[in-house]
Write an enzyme that holds these catalytic residues in place. Structure first.
Site, short mmCIF file in Angstrom:
data_model
loop_
_atom_site.label_atom_id
_atom_site.label_comp_id
_atom_site.label_asym_id
_atom_site.label_seq_id
_atom_site.Cartn_x
_atom_site.Cartn_y
_atom_site.Cartn_z
CE1 TYR A 111 24.55 3.69 -15.57
CE2 TYR A 111 24.19 2.84 -17.87
CZ TYR A 111 25.08 3.32 -16.73
OH TYR A 111 26.55 3.85 -17.00
CE LYS A 134 24.05 6.88 -16.53
NZ LYS A 134 25.69 7.00 -16.79
CD GLU A 192 31.84 9.38 -22.84
OE1 GLU A 192 31.24 10.37 -22.04
OE2 GLU A 192 31.18 8.69 -23.52
CG LEU A 230 26.16 10.01 -20.75
CD1 LEU A 230 24.95 9.69 -21.41
CD2 LEU A 230 26.44 9.07 -19.21
#
Length: 285
Positions: free
Chosen positions: A33, A149, A182, A207
């Site tokens: 996505y 992703k 992250e 990411l």
């Protein structure tokens, strides 16, 4: 006002949108996505988001569902139908519909494409930027290809929920070596004692956020020194400043980590400066 979505070639009312029960995204999270911000009716960093979408699909060996020019048209039509000026546009592509079996379908099937759009909670974002937010740290239990992703977000969901239950805005995930990777839905940054901007390098561990990429460009334009390296929660707690970045809010200052104040527990000057700089560098189309 009714919301609208694009689902596999049709614009339909959001409440009536549906996919087949054997869509591999539903069965296996076999898909990817993208989320693109919208400001003043214009797309933020659209080319970078579509570039990353193509990369994620290629890594999973899923074909683009439509050519990029057609996808750009679909995005704009969904925005027009929903009458959104400031918001988010979601693109989701899965391998498609096939009888449930773990290997790829023996006979290729068309990829499935869903596009939706929604307004931002601008008041919530403004309050977070003004006051700063708290984060908590927890072990990173995600798969090893976080650079894709993927729609497979269960570990992220669990981390985000744990943060909410702890009264925090976000969770920072920590690898087995004790370094922050992250956030559950954001990239993590600190400003060290020498005033340098520090963020983890873009490997398979994180990411490579589109907003992250633009902020690195903005930092360069502002003459801010950037160091791409891992940092620990302990270093973050003793940093001058900290913040998170994402397409939905650009930058949100972090003022507490695991209950400990960062700096003077207020949004930092470099953080706010960089947020303003993004507006001068970000690409609107």
């Amino acid at each position: 006002m009714s919301r609208f979505a694009y689902v596999n070639g049709r614009y339909v009312r959001h409440a009536e949108a549906a996919i087949h029960i054997e869509d591999r995204g539903y069965q296996f999270a076999d898909g990817v996505y993208e989320v693109c911000g919208l400001r003043g009716g214009r797309f933020m960093d659209e080319a970078l988001h579509l570039e990353r979408l193509e990369r994620s699909l290629a890594e999973l060996r899923i074909a683009m569902p439509v050519p990029v020019p057609a996808l750009r048209h679909i995005l704009r039509e969904v925005v027009r139908l929903n009458r959104i000026s400031n918001g988010l546009v979601y693109i989701q592509v899965t391998r498609g519909v096939a009888p449930r079996d773990h290997p790829f379908p023996a006979t290729p099937v068309p990829p499935a494409l869903v596009v939706t759009a929604r307004r931002l909670n601008e008041a919530r974002i403004a309050a977070a930027v003004e006051k700063g937010v708290a984060v908590v740290t927890m072990p990173d239990i995600r798969w090893a290809r976080r650079d894709i992703k993927s729609v497979s977000l269960l570990p992220n969901i669990l981390a985000k929920q744990a943060a909410r239950e702890a009264g925090a805005y976000e969770a920072w995930l920590v690898d087995p070596q004790g370094f922050v990777t992250e956030g559950s839905s954001t990239n993590a940054w600190i400003v060290d004692g020498d005033g340098r901007l520090v963020t983890r390098p873009a490997t398979c561990d994180i990411l490579n956020g589109v907003t992250r990429r633009v902020l690195l460009e903005a930092a360069k334009a502002e003459g801010i020194e950037v160091v791409e390296r891992a940092f620990t929660p302990e270093e973050a707690k003793s940093a001058r400043e900290a913040f998170i970045s994402a397409s939905s809010a650009i930058i949100i200052p972090v003022v507490r980590i695991d209950g400990a104040p960062v700096g003077n527990a207020e949004p930092g000057l470099l953080t706010l400066r960089l947020r303003e700089a993004y507006g001068r560098v970000g690409h609107l189309t």
